[in-house]
Design a protein around this motif. Structure first.
Motif, short mmCIF file in Angstrom:
data_model
loop_
_atom_site.label_atom_id
_atom_site.label_comp_id
_atom_site.label_asym_id
_atom_site.label_seq_id
_atom_site.Cartn_x
_atom_site.Cartn_y
_atom_site.Cartn_z
N ASP A 12 36.57 38.83 61.84
CA ASP A 12 37.82 39.12 62.72
C ASP A 12 37.35 39.93 64.14
OD1 ASP A 12 36.48 41.69 62.13
OD2 ASP A 12 37.97 42.34 60.71
N GLY A 56 47.55 45.89 61.98
CA GLY A 56 46.29 45.46 61.23
C GLY A 56 45.25 45.75 61.84
N TYR A 57 45.07 46.67 62.57
CA TYR A 57 43.64 46.88 63.20
C TYR A 57 43.19 48.26 62.49
CZ TYR A 57 44.69 43.63 66.97
OH TYR A 57 44.88 42.34 67.64
N TYR A 58 42.02 48.68 62.35
CA TYR A 58 41.45 49.66 61.66
C TYR A 58 41.50 50.64 62.84
CZ TYR A 58 39.39 46.44 58.11
OH TYR A 58 39.30 45.49 57.14
N ARG A 59 41.93 52.06 62.16
CA ARG A 59 41.81 53.24 62.95
C ARG A 59 40.46 53.78 62.97
NH1 ARG A 59 47.16 54.21 61.18
NH2 ARG A 59 48.70 54.31 62.77
N ASP A 100 42.71 52.89 56.87
CA ASP A 100 43.76 53.40 57.72
C ASP A 100 44.28 52.37 58.85
OD1 ASP A 100 45.67 54.99 58.63
OD2 ASP A 100 44.32 56.25 59.63
N LEU A 101 44.91 51.30 58.16
CA LEU A 101 45.30 50.25 59.09
C LEU A 101 46.25 50.70 60.02
CD1 LEU A 101 44.81 47.10 57.07
CD2 LEU A 101 43.31 47.52 58.82
N THR A 102 46.45 50.30 61.41
CA THR A 102 47.68 50.25 61.86
C THR A 102 48.77 49.40 61.53
OG1 THR A 102 47.02 48.76 63.85
CG2 THR A 102 46.14 50.81 63.89
N GLU A 156 34.82 46.47 58.15
CA GLU A 156 35.32 46.95 57.02
C GLU A 156 35.60 48.23 57.52
OE1 GLU A 156 33.24 46.75 53.49
OE2 GLU A 156 32.52 44.63 53.80
N SER A 216 43.34 41.19 64.85
CA SER A 216 44.02 41.95 63.66
C SER A 216 43.17 41.41 62.29
CB SER A 216 45.50 41.75 63.51
OG SER A 216 45.99 42.17 62.40
N THR A 217 43.38 42.26 61.30
CA THR A 217 42.87 41.81 60.20
C THR A 217 43.83 40.81 59.45
OG1 THR A 217 44.01 43.76 59.11
CG2 THR A 217 41.28 43.74 59.58
#
Length: 303
Positions: free
Chosen positions: A208, A190-193, A185-187, A182, A284-285
């Motif tokens: 994920d 769809g990846y978390y920064r 700020d997704l790229t 969790e 990716s989410t």
């Protein structure tokens, strides 16, 4: 001599007066009346297998604010005691000291032996408690080593019931397998920064991210450059991810749907002598997984 004689006379008068009063009715004249002396205060450390409830505490941090009480392991608790030992030195050691690192190294081994496998590969972390200053002054030299089940950041305890003993022996009920991240700020992909929570789940549940192994950094001072630390750990974890999938590193590099994520290696952890990171593969989410990707090779991600 006259001074000494007067003292003797006064003492004799006091004794005579006391004797004249006599003993109160129904007593034997013994001020203690036959009662035994109270036992002297002593510290009894918790025993291996005992469970403790309460908190708060975090992995690798000094638990000086933790208030823990003994409970049955069938009740909800935070820690299970795995061993006790003796703290070396003539003065209570600081948390960042060789004596504490020696106690932690022993606790690390004891925790893995109790769990039946390297605790780094489980949803677990060790709990180390040194004597308080008042206890040390009273002669206590015992440290307490325990195991806690990790919660949603792998550094805070999750309340649990039942024992953790042999939890990493087959069928390894406490093994760290899949997790769900969790963050914010997704790229665009769809990846978390940034990641706020790392929640362990069964691989059959939506997730994920998947644990692929632990990696230990070489000895040395804690890296002052966070970017350099990230680059070093990411490279090491990339190698573990490739092996987990059954790919060469070049083949993994050519895939654009599986990335590397790692957790751990805080400064507090490093100061205790533990330089181990958890390595994960990450998708990716936008893609939800429901099974392990071990041995996936060059196949596409499962639908």
């Amino acid at each position: 001599m006259a001074w000494r004689s007067s003292r003797l006379i006064v003492a004799a008068a006091v004794l005579a007066t006391a004797a004249a009063c006599g003993a109160p009715a129904h007593t034997d004249g013994d001020l203690t009346n036959g009662w035994p002396m109270l036992p002297s205060a002593r510290y009894v450390p918790p025993q291996a297998g005992q469970c403790l409830a309460g908190g708060p505490f975090s992995a690798f941090e000094k638990p000086d604010r933790a208030v823990l009480v003994a409970v049955g392991c069938a009740q909800e608790h935070s820690v299970e005691v795995v061993a006790t030992g003796t703290v070396a030195g003539d003065t209570l050691p600081a948390w960042d000291s060789d004596q504490t690192r020696a106690a932690y190294a022993a606790c690390d081994r004891q925790a893995s032996e109790y769990a039946g496998g390297d605790w780094h590969t489980g949803r677990l972390f060790p709990f180390l408690s040194l004597p308080s200053q008042p206890a040390w002054q009273g002669g206590v030299r015992t440290y307490v080593c325990g195991l806690a089940e990790a919660g949603d950041d792998l550094f805070a305890p999750a309340p649990r019931t039942g024992t953790v003993k042999d939890g990493l022996k087959d069928p390894k009920p406490l093994a760290l397998t899949c997790v769900d991240l969790e963050g914010g700020d997704l790229t665009p992909e769809g990846y978390y920064r940034s990641v706020d929570a790392v929640t362990p789940v069964a691989c059959t549940e939506p997730h994920d991210t998947e644990f692929v192994g632990a990696w230990a950094a070489p000895a040395g001072p804690f890296p002052a450059d966070a970017q350099a630390l990230n680059a070093t750990v990411s490279k090491a974890c990339f190698t573990l991810v490739a092996a987990f999938l059954g790919l060469s590193e070049l083949q993994l590099y050519q895939r654009k749907d599986i990335y590397t994520f790692w957790d751990g290696l805080t400064q507090a952890q490093w100061q205790l002598g533990d330089r181990t990171a958890h390595c994960f593969l990450n998708v990716s989410t936008a893609k939800t997984l429901h099974r392990s990707l071990k041995g996936l090779g060059a196949d596409p991600l499962p639908a």
